[in-house]
Design a protein around this motif. Structure first.
Motif, PDB file in Angstrom:
ATOM      1  N   LEU A   3       1.019  -0.973   0.023  1.00 44.18           N
ATOM      2  CA  LEU A   3      -0.064   0.040  -0.056  1.00 44.18           C
ATOM      3  C   LEU A   3       1.027   1.175   0.084  1.00 44.18           C
ATOM      4  O   LEU A   3       1.848   1.172   0.473  1.00 44.18           O
ATOM      5  CB  LEU A   3      -0.930  -0.178   1.096  1.00 44.18           C
ATOM      6  N   MET A   5       0.507   5.103   1.261  1.00 42.85           N
ATOM      7  CA  MET A   5      -0.159   5.838   2.236  1.00 42.85           C
ATOM      8  C   MET A   5       0.070   7.222   1.783  1.00 42.85           C
ATOM      9  O   MET A   5       1.375   7.725   1.754  1.00 42.85           O
ATOM     10  CB  MET A   5       0.079   5.551   3.515  1.00 42.85           C
ATOM     11  N   SER A   7      -1.093  10.952   3.224  1.00 44.18           N
ATOM     12  CA  SER A   7      -1.911  11.672   4.502  1.00 44.18           C
ATOM     13  C   SER A   7      -1.923  13.035   4.032  1.00 44.18           C
ATOM     14  O   SER A   7      -0.927  13.638   3.727  1.00 44.18           O
ATOM     15  CB  SER A   7      -1.509  11.344   5.714  1.00 44.18           C
ATOM     16  N   ILE A  20      -4.407   0.274   9.420  1.00 46.18           N
ATOM     17  CA  ILE A  20      -4.880   0.226   7.965  1.00 46.18           C
ATOM     18  C   ILE A  20      -4.472  -0.805   7.233  1.00 46.18           C
ATOM     19  O   ILE A  20      -5.044  -1.608   6.479  1.00 46.18           O
ATOM     20  CB  ILE A  20      -4.591   1.678   7.485  1.00 46.18           C
ATOM     21  N   GLN A  21      -3.169  -1.029   7.443  1.00 42.28           N
ATOM     22  CA  GLN A  21      -2.538  -2.260   6.598  1.00 42.28           C
ATOM     23  C   GLN A  21      -3.319  -3.498   7.091  1.00 42.28           C
ATOM     24  O   GLN A  21      -3.430  -4.299   6.345  1.00 42.28           O
ATOM     25  CB  GLN A  21      -1.009  -2.062   6.837  1.00 42.28           C
ATOM     26  N   VAL A  24      -6.560  -3.956   5.628  1.00 42.51           N
ATOM     27  CA  VAL A  24      -6.836  -3.930   4.072  1.00 42.51           C
ATOM     28  C   VAL A  24      -6.232  -5.411   3.833  1.00 42.51           C
ATOM     29  O   VAL A  24      -6.518  -5.900   2.900  1.00 42.51           O
ATOM     30  CB  VAL A  24      -5.851  -2.851   3.514  1.00 42.51           C
ATOM     31  N   GLU A  38      -3.498   2.160  -3.132  1.00 43.95           N
ATOM     32  CA  GLU A  38      -3.381   3.504  -2.610  1.00 43.95           C
ATOM     33  C   GLU A  38      -4.312   3.790  -1.669  1.00 43.95           C
ATOM     34  O   GLU A  38      -5.272   3.671  -1.700  1.00 43.95           O
ATOM     35  CB  GLU A  38      -3.213   4.569  -3.661  1.00 43.95           C
ATOM     36  N   VAL A  39      -3.854   4.597  -0.545  1.00 42.04           N
ATOM     37  CA  VAL A  39      -4.876   5.152   0.701  1.00 42.04           C
ATOM     38  C   VAL A  39      -4.736   6.410   0.722  1.00 42.04           C
ATOM     39  O   VAL A  39      -3.492   6.925   1.082  1.00 42.04           O
ATOM     40  CB  VAL A  39      -4.699   4.202   1.909  1.00 42.04           C
ATOM     41  N   LEU A  41      -5.685   9.653   3.062  1.00 37.28           N
ATOM     42  CA  LEU A  41      -6.290  10.064   4.260  1.00 37.28           C
ATOM     43  C   LEU A  41      -6.464  11.589   4.390  1.00 37.28           C
ATOM     44  O   LEU A  41      -5.197  12.255   4.124  1.00 37.28           O
ATOM     45  CB  LEU A  41      -5.499   9.484   5.411  1.00 37.28           C
ATOM     46  N   VAL A  53     -11.346   8.837   4.267  1.00 38.42           N
ATOM     47  CA  VAL A  53     -10.389   7.747   3.831  1.00 38.42           C
ATOM     48  C   VAL A  53     -10.769   7.480   2.549  1.00 38.42           C
ATOM     49  O   VAL A  53     -11.929   6.828   2.411  1.00 38.42           O
ATOM     50  CB  VAL A  53     -10.268   6.436   4.849  1.00 38.42           C
ATOM     51  N   GLU A  54     -10.036   7.251   1.756  1.00 39.02           N
ATOM     52  CA  GLU A  54     -10.329   6.616   0.057  1.00 39.02           C
ATOM     53  C   GLU A  54      -9.379   5.626  -0.055  1.00 39.02           C
ATOM     54  O   GLU A  54      -8.028   5.615   0.035  1.00 39.02           O
ATOM     55  CB  GLU A  54     -10.014   7.829  -0.680  1.00 39.02           C
ATOM     56  N   ILE A  55      -9.754   4.426  -0.541  1.00 42.40           N
ATOM     57  CA  ILE A  55      -8.887   3.068  -0.833  1.00 42.40           C
ATOM     58  C   ILE A  55      -8.979   2.858  -2.225  1.00 42.40           C
ATOM     59  O   ILE A  55      -9.957   2.784  -2.651  1.00 42.40           O
ATOM     60  CB  ILE A  55      -9.222   2.094   0.065  1.00 42.40           C
TER      61      ILE A  55
END
Length: 55
Positions: A3, A5, A7, A20-21, A24, A38-39, A41, A53-55
């Motif tokens: 992932l 991340m 922020s 989060i990891q 997911v 991709e995450v 925040l 939060v968008e994943i």
């Protein structure tokens, strides 16, 4: 799963990133061909629920 991340408007601490990891990684039980993601925040400016939060 690997992932990336991101922020936005704040710095995420390692405890949040690990959480989060862990969550997911459970997606692999349903579909094992997910390789990376991709995450995003975000800290919004208004309201009590000011986090996105968008994943």
């Amino acid at each position: 799963m690997k992932l990336q991340m991101h922020s936005i408007h704040f710095d995420a601490d390692q405890k949040l990133i690990d959480f989060i990891q862990k969550k997911v990684d459970k997606l692999e039980t349903f579909y094992d061909r997910v390789v990376d993601g991709e995450v995003f925040l975000r800290l919004n400016n208004s309201g009590i629920e000011n986090k996105t939060v968008e994943i």
